[in-house]
Design a protein around this motif. Structure first.
Motif, PDB file in Angstrom:
ATOM      1  N   UNK A 181       0.833  -1.192   0.000  1.00  0.00           N
ATOM      2  CA  UNK A 181       0.000   0.000   0.000  1.00  0.00           C
ATOM      3  C   UNK A 181       0.872   1.247   0.000  1.00  0.00           C
ATOM      4  N   UNK A 182       0.324   2.324  -0.572  1.00  0.00           N
ATOM      5  CA  UNK A 182       1.075   3.568  -0.675  1.00  0.00           C
ATOM      6  C   UNK A 182       1.158   4.268   0.685  1.00  0.00           C
ATOM      7  N   UNK A 183       2.266   4.954   0.956  1.00  0.00           N
ATOM      8  CA  UNK A 183       2.353   5.745   2.186  1.00  0.00           C
ATOM      9  C   UNK A 183       1.299   6.853   2.189  1.00  0.00           C
ATOM     10  N   UNK A 184       1.039   7.378   3.372  1.00  0.00           N
ATOM     11  CA  UNK A 184       0.054   8.464   3.465  1.00  0.00           C
ATOM     12  C   UNK A 184       0.521   9.653   2.634  1.00  0.00           C
ATOM     13  N   UNK A 185      -0.443  10.342   2.032  1.00  0.00           N
ATOM     14  CA  UNK A 185      -0.114  11.443   1.129  1.00  0.00           C
ATOM     15  C   UNK A 185      -0.107  12.786   1.827  1.00  0.00           C
ATOM     16  N   UNK A 191       5.773  15.698   8.840  1.00  0.00           N
ATOM     17  CA  UNK A 191       5.488  14.386   9.413  1.00  0.00           C
ATOM     18  C   UNK A 191       4.196  13.861   8.794  1.00  0.00           C
ATOM     19  N   UNK A 192       4.206  12.600   8.381  1.00  0.00           N
ATOM     20  CA  UNK A 192       3.024  12.011   7.785  1.00  0.00           C
ATOM     21  C   UNK A 192       1.850  12.004   8.749  1.00  0.00           C
ATOM     22  N   UNK A 209      12.758   8.990   4.889  1.00  0.00           N
ATOM     23  CA  UNK A 209      11.562   8.421   4.279  1.00  0.00           C
ATOM     24  C   UNK A 209      10.365   8.566   5.205  1.00  0.00           C
ATOM     25  N   UNK A 210       9.183   8.485   4.587  1.00  0.00           N
ATOM     26  CA  UNK A 210       7.977   8.233   5.353  1.00  0.00           C
ATOM     27  C   UNK A 210       7.694   6.747   5.234  1.00  0.00           C
ATOM     28  N   UNK A 211       7.202   6.138   6.290  1.00  0.00           N
ATOM     29  CA  UNK A 211       7.056   4.700   6.332  1.00  0.00           C
ATOM     30  C   UNK A 211       5.582   4.296   6.388  1.00  0.00           C
ATOM     31  N   UNK A 212       5.273   3.188   5.731  1.00  0.00           N
ATOM     32  CA  UNK A 212       3.920   2.634   5.782  1.00  0.00           C
ATOM     33  C   UNK A 212       4.010   1.128   5.613  1.00  0.00           C
ATOM     34  N   UNK A 213       3.114   0.434   6.280  1.00  0.00           N
ATOM     35  CA  UNK A 213       3.078  -1.020   6.148  1.00  0.00           C
ATOM     36  C   UNK A 213       2.514  -1.374   4.791  1.00  0.00           C
TER      37      UNK A 213
END
Length: 272
Positions: A85-89, A95-96, A268-272
């Motif tokens: 899935x894409x990281x938060x936009x 900060x995300x 980076x911004x991180x996302x699962x």
């Protein structure tokens, strides 16, 4: 029972018409043929089994699960793999923000909040309070702010080679960067959750004449968050050392190489 060599032997000669055919020759060849056929059949069965195992079942596409299972479920390879899935936009103060109301969303928020809480901004009062105002739940903000103000004192800054305002000496670069290695939900509910973030970090001063060389650290940050109705927000945190791997047999970079890398390589911004 077989006879020994020192016992007498009695020989009987049969008429030619009654003598048996030797075991070699025509009787041995059918046996060898049967064994060969059985071997080929066995190989064919194994090949078909392997092909069926690697082929997806009809009508069922490949599925890649994310962290959206029941919180606290046992770890498995698909649970710890990237979700795709894409990281938060959306962001606020770099900060995300705007994470989904799911287990995966909570893990993404925890990873990004860990990066912010471990950044160089935490060593300066003004930027530290900006970080907290961005990631903290409003009801928990005063307590978290007081707690971190007590942790980041002028004495703390001095241990890292910084002045009382958190600034590095002229000509040197202060490094405080966190990299999340992985996340796991340890306690989750619809309105609150607790996530462990396994991290490695770099800390120190890079530059000629540095008295605090940049070193690596490993720790686990436990982040407690509450769902505010539109986002996951921090309410509490704790930190434990490790787990740390054995150090690799690798030559350390020079102070200039580290300073250049920190300035040239973005985070980076991180996302699962």
């Amino acid at each position: 029972m077989p006879l020994s060599d020192d016992q007498p032997h009695t020989r009987t000669r049969l008429p030619v018409a009654e003598q048996t055919t030797p075991a070699t020759g025509r009787q041995a060849r059918p046996l060898r043929t049967l064994l060969t056929v059985l071997g080929i059949v066995t190989l064919l069965v194994v090949a078909v089994a392997v092909a069926n195992r690697d082929k997806p079942a009809a009508g069922r596409g490949h599925t890649s699960t994310s962290g959206d299972r029941a919180p606290g479920a046992g770890a498995s390879p698909d649970r710890t793999a990237a979700s795709g899935q894409q990281p938060v936009a959306t962001t606020s103060n770099g900060i995300g923000t705007g994470y989904p109301h799911t287990d995966q969303g909570a893990q993404s928020a925890a990873a990004n909040y860990a990066v912010a809480l471990g950044s160089a901004d935490m060593f300066r009062t003004d930027s530290r309070r900006t970080v907290l105002a961005t990631v903290a739940d409003p009801t928990a903000l005063p307590a978290l702010q007081a707690r971190l103000d007590q942790a980041f004192t002028p004495e703390t800054n001095a241990r890292y080679g910084l002045d009382a305002q958190g600034k590095a000496p002229k000509g040197q670069t202060f490094v405080s960067r966190i990299v999340p290695i992985g996340t796991r939900t340890t306690n989750g509910a619809d309105t609150a959750t607790r996530v462990d973030v396994w991290c490695t970090g770099l800390y120190g001063l890079a530059g000629e004449g540095s008295v605090v060389p940049v070193t690596q650290d490993w720790y686990t940050l436990t982040v407690t968050m509450r769902w505010t109705g539109s986002d996951w927000k921090l309410t509490d945190y704790s930190r434990a050392a490790g787990p740390a791997p054995l150090p690799g047999d690798q030559q350390a970079a020079t102070a200039k190489e580290i300073a250049d890398a920190v300035q040239q390589f973005g985070g980076f911004r991180y996302a699962r």
